[in-house]
Design an enzyme around this catalytic site. Structure first.
Site, PDB file in Angstrom:
ATOM      1  N   HIS A   1     -17.721 -42.452  49.405  1.00 16.30           N
ATOM      2  CA  HIS A   1     -18.588 -42.657  48.428  1.00 16.30           C
ATOM      3  C   HIS A   1     -19.591 -40.916  49.168  1.00 16.30           C
ATOM      4  CE1 HIS A   1     -20.211 -43.418  44.557  1.00 16.30           C
ATOM      5  NE2 HIS A   1     -21.784 -42.971  45.437  1.00 16.30           N
TER       6      HIS A   1
ATOM      7  N   CYS B   1       3.625 -14.927  51.415  1.00 17.60           N
ATOM      8  CA  CYS B   1       2.831 -15.780  50.988  1.00 17.60           C
ATOM      9  C   CYS B   1       0.931 -15.160  51.141  1.00 17.60           C
ATOM     10  CB  CYS B   1       2.853 -17.141  51.713  1.00 17.60           C
ATOM     11  SG  CYS B   1       1.213 -18.225  52.387  1.00 17.60           S
TER      12      CYS B   1
ATOM     13  N   GLY C   1       5.357 -12.045  55.598  1.00 14.62           N
ATOM     14  CA  GLY C   1       6.309 -12.300  53.972  1.00 14.62           C
ATOM     15  C   GLY C   1       5.031 -11.937  52.822  1.00 14.62           C
TER      16      GLY C   1
HETATM   17  C1  LIG Z   1       1.662 -15.477  42.315  1.00 18.07           C
HETATM   18  C2  LIG Z   1       2.547 -16.513  43.688  1.00 18.07           C
HETATM   19  C3  LIG Z   1       1.865 -17.642  43.409  1.00 18.07           C
HETATM   20  C4  LIG Z   1       2.387 -18.623  45.063  1.00 18.07           C
HETATM   21  N1  LIG Z   1       1.565 -19.669  45.366  1.00 18.07           N
HETATM   22  C5  LIG Z   1       2.166 -20.726  45.869  1.00 18.07           C
HETATM   23  C6  LIG Z   1       1.437 -21.417  46.564  1.00 18.07           C
HETATM   24  O1  LIG Z   1       0.018 -21.265  46.397  1.00 18.07           O
HETATM   25  N2  LIG Z   1       1.533 -22.567  47.378  1.00 18.07           N
HETATM   26  C7  LIG Z   1       3.368 -22.366  47.943  1.00 18.07           C
HETATM   27  O2  LIG Z   1       3.421 -23.364  48.747  1.00 18.07           O
HETATM   28  N3  LIG Z   1       3.983 -21.301  47.442  1.00 18.07           N
HETATM   29  C8  LIG Z   1       3.768 -20.506  46.702  1.00 18.07           C
HETATM   30  N4  LIG Z   1       4.430 -19.710  46.247  1.00 18.07           N
HETATM   31  C9  LIG Z   1       5.804 -19.217  46.716  1.00 18.07           C
HETATM   32  C10 LIG Z   1       5.471 -19.086  48.218  1.00 18.07           C
HETATM   33  O3  LIG Z   1       5.100 -17.662  48.649  1.00 18.07           O
HETATM   34  C11 LIG Z   1       6.834 -18.641  48.767  1.00 18.07           C
HETATM   35  O4  LIG Z   1       7.680 -19.950  48.949  1.00 18.07           O
HETATM   36  C12 LIG Z   1       6.979 -18.439  50.156  1.00 18.07           C
HETATM   37  O5  LIG Z   1       6.000 -17.120  50.655  1.00 18.07           O
HETATM   38  C13 LIG Z   1       8.009 -18.323  50.989  1.00 18.07           C
HETATM   39  O6  LIG Z   1       8.443 -17.871  50.932  1.00 18.07           O
HETATM   40  P1  LIG Z   1       9.928 -17.635  52.187  1.00 18.07           P
HETATM   41  O7  LIG Z   1       9.762 -17.807  53.522  1.00 18.07           O
HETATM   42  O8  LIG Z   1      11.355 -17.793  51.264  1.00 18.07           O
HETATM   43  O9  LIG Z   1       9.894 -15.973  52.427  1.00 18.07           O
HETATM   44  P2  LIG Z   1       8.811 -14.495  52.041  1.00 18.07           P
HETATM   45  O10 LIG Z   1       8.041 -15.035  52.195  1.00 18.07           O
HETATM   46  O11 LIG Z   1       9.604 -14.140  50.871  1.00 18.07           O
HETATM   47  O12 LIG Z   1       8.972 -13.561  53.020  1.00 18.07           O
HETATM   48  C14 LIG Z   1      10.625 -13.278  52.497  1.00 18.07           C
HETATM   49  C15 LIG Z   1      10.438 -11.275  53.412  1.00 18.07           C
HETATM   50  O13 LIG Z   1      11.324 -10.928  54.266  1.00 18.07           O
HETATM   51  C16 LIG Z   1      11.232  -9.612  53.455  1.00 18.07           C
HETATM   52  N5  LIG Z   1      12.563  -8.875  53.200  1.00 18.07           N
HETATM   53  C17 LIG Z   1      13.562  -9.154  52.392  1.00 18.07           C
HETATM   54  N6  LIG Z   1      14.468  -7.814  52.808  1.00 18.07           N
HETATM   55  C18 LIG Z   1      14.795  -7.636  53.886  1.00 18.07           C
HETATM   56  C19 LIG Z   1      15.594  -6.601  54.476  1.00 18.07           C
HETATM   57  N7  LIG Z   1      15.964  -6.157  54.260  1.00 18.07           N
HETATM   58  N8  LIG Z   1      15.098  -5.868  56.202  1.00 18.07           N
HETATM   59  C20 LIG Z   1      13.835  -6.507  56.405  1.00 18.07           C
HETATM   60  N9  LIG Z   1      12.904  -7.453  55.385  1.00 18.07           N
HETATM   61  C21 LIG Z   1      13.173  -7.901  54.495  1.00 18.07           C
HETATM   62  C22 LIG Z   1      10.913  -9.394  52.236  1.00 18.07           C
HETATM   63  O14 LIG Z   1       9.542  -8.508  53.058  1.00 18.07           O
HETATM   64  C23 LIG Z   1       9.308 -10.557  52.775  1.00 18.07           C
HETATM   65  O15 LIG Z   1       8.151 -10.432  53.490  1.00 18.07           O
HETATM   66  C24 LIG Z   1       3.740 -18.710  45.265  1.00 18.07           C
HETATM   67  C25 LIG Z   1       4.199 -17.858  44.985  1.00 18.07           C
HETATM   68  C26 LIG Z   1       4.121 -16.413  44.309  1.00 18.07           C
HETATM   69  C27 LIG Z   1       5.551 -15.208  43.567  1.00 18.07           C
END
Ligand SMILES: Cc1cc2nc3c(=O)[nH]c(=O)nc-3n(C[C@H](O)[C@H](O)[C@H](O)COP(=O)(O)OP(=O)(O)OC[C@H]3O[C@@H](n4cnc5c(N)ncnc54)[C@H](O)[C@@H]3O)c2cc1C
Length: 498
Positions: free
Chosen positions: A466, A64, A62
C-alpha cells in the site's frame, strides 16, 4: 561464450567486387534483419558456438530501439513532462510561459537511441555473431546475397536461414497521399519544430500515442479514422473512455471518416477532404502523419528463389513452428504475420530456437499482452468482453473505476477503470483490461497470476503493498461481479488467447 569473431567485417577477406561472382561463405545460421526476435537468435546461437551472420540494412537492433517502441516512449515521456508543466498550477507550482524546444526533445531521444545501439553492438560482439551492414536477398535456397554499403557483395549460405525483416508504414492509395509526403513514425520522431496542426490518419495505437504527445507539445491535432471508434477492436467502454480523454485534451477525432483526396505537402500546408455520414468537409493542417497499418518487408527479398511463399496479405507463410514453405528457412516477427509487438517477436525467437535445436515449440494459443502508451495507459491481456461474447464464453465481469484505487487517489489521477473477466464456472481469470495510470504494470501482475493458473481470489486476498496501483486489484476483485451469460456457454478450456 561464443567464438571471438570481429564485428562488421565489411572490409574482410571474403568480400568480392560487384563485377565478380562471390564464393558462398558457409554459416550455421544466416539471419536477415536484426529486429527483436532476429537479434536474440543471433546472440543465442552465437553464444552457443554456432557460426552466425546477421545482415542489417539500416537499424542495428531493428525498429524497436531505433524508430518504434523505445524512441516513441521517450517522446511520450517528454510530452508527459510537458503536460505536468502545463498543469503546474494544479500542483501549486507557479510558472511563467511555456515553450517546447522540439529539437532538444529530439536530441534527448537521439541520445537514448545512440546508447541503445552501442549496447546492441557490444552484444553482437560478445556473442560472436557477425553483424554485416548491408541489404540481403535470397538468390538460391538458403543462400543470401548481401549488397554492402559500397556496392560490393557477399554470398552467405546457411544450414538454417531466419528472416526477420519486419514491416513499414502503409500508404493507402488515396489520391494525393504519396505526393503530400506524409510523416510516418520515423519522421515524426525527428521533428525540429512542433507542428502547428497535425492531422493523423489512423486511430490505432501508433496514431493515438503520437496524437496525444504532439498535442501536449502544443500542436493542434486531428485524428481521422475510418472506423466508428478509436481502438475499434477493443470494448466499447475502452473506446469511449479514450475518446473522452482525447476530447478533454483538445484533440479532435473524426470517426467514420472516408478520405477522398489530399492536396498540398506535409510540413507546409495539407488539405484533406473527408466524408463523414454522407457529408464532405475539408481539414487543413500543417503536417500529415500516416499511422494506418503496416506492410511486410518482403519486396526485393528474392523469396521466389528460395521457395518461400507468401500469404494472400503478403506476409511470409509460416506454420505454427514458424517454418516457411522452404526447408531450413524460418521467419520471425511482423514479417511472419505474428502479432505486431516486440515481445511477440521475441517469443518467435524462442520457438525458432527450440525448433532448430530439435524441439517442437508451437506459437498457437500464446498470450498476447499489450499496452497503449497514452497517458493514462490502456493495457489488456487475455479476453476482452467483445471476444468472449463472440466466442460464446460465459464470464463474470469485475469492474471498478480507477477512483477506487488509493494510489490513484493519492496522485489525483483517477481517470479510467479496470475490468476482469472470470470464468463463469470456475475462478479462473480469462482476461484483464485497464485504462489508468500504470495500467501496463498492473496488467503484468494479473498476467503472472493467469500464467500460474491462480484463481482471482488469490489476487483479491493477496497482501499487496500500500499504496501501489496493483493494490487496486483488491477493490476490483472485491466488487460484486455482473454475470454475463452468453448463448453458447462454452467451457473456458476452449479459449484461445492469441
Ligand atoms: C511507432 C511504433 C511504436 C511501437 N511501439 C511498440 C511498443 O510500445 N511495444 C511493442 O511491443 N511494440 C511496439 N511497436 C511494434 C514493434 O516495433 C515491432 O513489433 C517490433 O519491432 C518487432 O519487429 P520485428 O522483429 O518484426 O522486426 P523489426 O524490428 O522491424 O526489424 C526488421 C529489421 O530488418 C531490417 N531489414 C529489412 N529488410 C532487410 C533486408 N533486405 N536486408 C537487411 N536488413 C533488412 C530492417 O532494417 C529492420 O532493422 C511499435 C511500432 C511502431 C511503428
Amino acid at each position: 561464450m561464443g567464438r571471438e569473431n570481429s564485428m562488421n567485417t565489411t572490409d574482410g577477406n571474403s568480400l568480392t567486387k560487384s563485377s565478380g561472382s562471390p564464393v558462398a561463405e558457409e554459416y550455421d545460421i544466416v539471419i536477415i534483419g536484426s529486429g527483436a526476435g532476429a537479434k536474440l537468435a543471433a546472440w543465442t546461437f552465437g553464444a552457443e558456438g554456432k557460426r552466425v551472420a546477421v545482415i542489417e540494412r539500416k537499424y542495428i537492433g531493428g525498429a524497436c530501439p531505433n524508430i518504434a517502441c523505445l524512441p516513441s516512449k521517450n517522446l511520450i515521456h517528454t510530452a508527459q513532462v510537458a503536460s505536468y508543466v502545463l498543469r503546474s498550477e494544479e500542483f501549486g507550482i507557479a510558472r511563467d510561459g511555456f515553450r517546447v524546444n522540439m529539437s532538444a526533445v529530439r536530441d534527448r531521444k537521439r541520445r537514448m537511441v545512440s546508447g541503445l545501439v552501442d549496447i546492441h553492438v557490444e552484444e553482437f560482439h560478445k556473442s560472436g555473431a557477425e553483424l554485416i551492414m548491408g541489404s540481403a536477398r535470397f538468390v538460391e535456397p538458403k543462400t543470401v546475397e548481401v549488397t554492402l554499403p559500397d556496392e560490393r557483395r557477399r554470398l552467405l549460405r546457411g544450414k538454417n536461414v531466419i528472416v526477420g525483416t519486419g514491416t513499414h508504414a502503409a500508404l493507402d492509395p488515396i489520391p494525393g497521399l504519396a505526393d503530400a509526403q506524409p510523416l510516418t513514425h520515423i519522421e515524426a520522431l525527428e521533428l525540429d519544430d512542433v507542428p502547428e496542426h497535425l492531422i493523423v490518419i489512423g486511430g490505432g495505437y501508433v496514431g493515438l500515442e503520437f496524437a496525444q504527445a504532439m498535442r501536449r507539445f502544443g500542436s493542434r491535432v486531428s485524428v481521422l479514422d475510418r472506423n466508428s471508434r478509436l481502438l475499434h477492436r477493443e470494448d466499447e467502454d475502452v473506446s469511449a473512455a479514450l475518446r473522452g480523454l482525447f476530447e478533454d485534451e483538445g484533440i479532435d477525432a473524426a470517426l467514420n471518416a472516408r478520405i477522398h483526396k489530399i492536396s498540398g505537402r506535409s510540413g507546409q500546408l495539407v488539405k484533406v477532404v473527408i466524408e463523414q455520414h454522407g457529408t464532405e468537409r475539408v481539414l487543413e493542417g500543417s503536417h500529415l502523419l500516416v499511422a494506418a497499418g503496416r506492410v511486410p518487408n518482403t519486396e526485393r527479398l528474392g523469396l521466389d528463389s528460395a521457395g518461400v511463399e507468401l500469404t494472400p496479405r503478403g506476409y511470409i507463410k509460416v506454420n505454427e513452428r514458424l517454418e516457411t514453405t522452404a526447408t531450413g528457412v524460418w521467419a520471425v516477427g511482423e514479417v511472419a504475420g505474428s502479432p505486431q509487438f516486440t515481445h511477440i517477436s521475441e517469443d518467435d525467437f524462442r520457438a525458432v530456437h527450440d525448433n532448430i535445436t530439435g524441439g517442437d515449440h508451437l506459437t498457437t494459443g500464446r498470450q498476447v499482452p499489450f499496452c497503449l502508451f497514452t497517458d493514462p495507459e490502456f493495457a489488456r491481456v487475455g479476453l476482452s468482453e467483445t471476444e468472449a461474447q463472440a466466442q460464446g464464453i460465459a464470464y463474470r465481469l469485475f469492474k471498478a473505476p480507477m477512483a477506487a484505487v488509493l494510489r490513484a487517489r493519492a496522485l489525483m489521477e483517477i481517470r479510467g477503470f479496470m475490468k476482469a473477466l472470470v470464468d463463469a464456472g470456475s475462478d479462473r481469470i480469462l482476461g484483464f483490461s485497464a485504462l489508468g495510470v500504470s495500467a501496463g504494470e498492473i496488467m503484468s501482475a494479473v498476467q503472472v497470476a493467469m500464467i500460474a493458473g491462480l484463481p482471482y481470489t488469490a489476487l483479491r486476498d493477496a497482501i499487496l503493498a500500500h499504496p501501489t496501483m496493483t493494490e487496486g486489484l483488491h477493490p476490483l476483485f472485491s466488487t460484486t461481479p455482473s454475470v454475463a451469460v452468453t448463448p453458447a456457454q462454452k467451457p473456458a478450456a476452449a479459449l484461445e488467447t492469441a
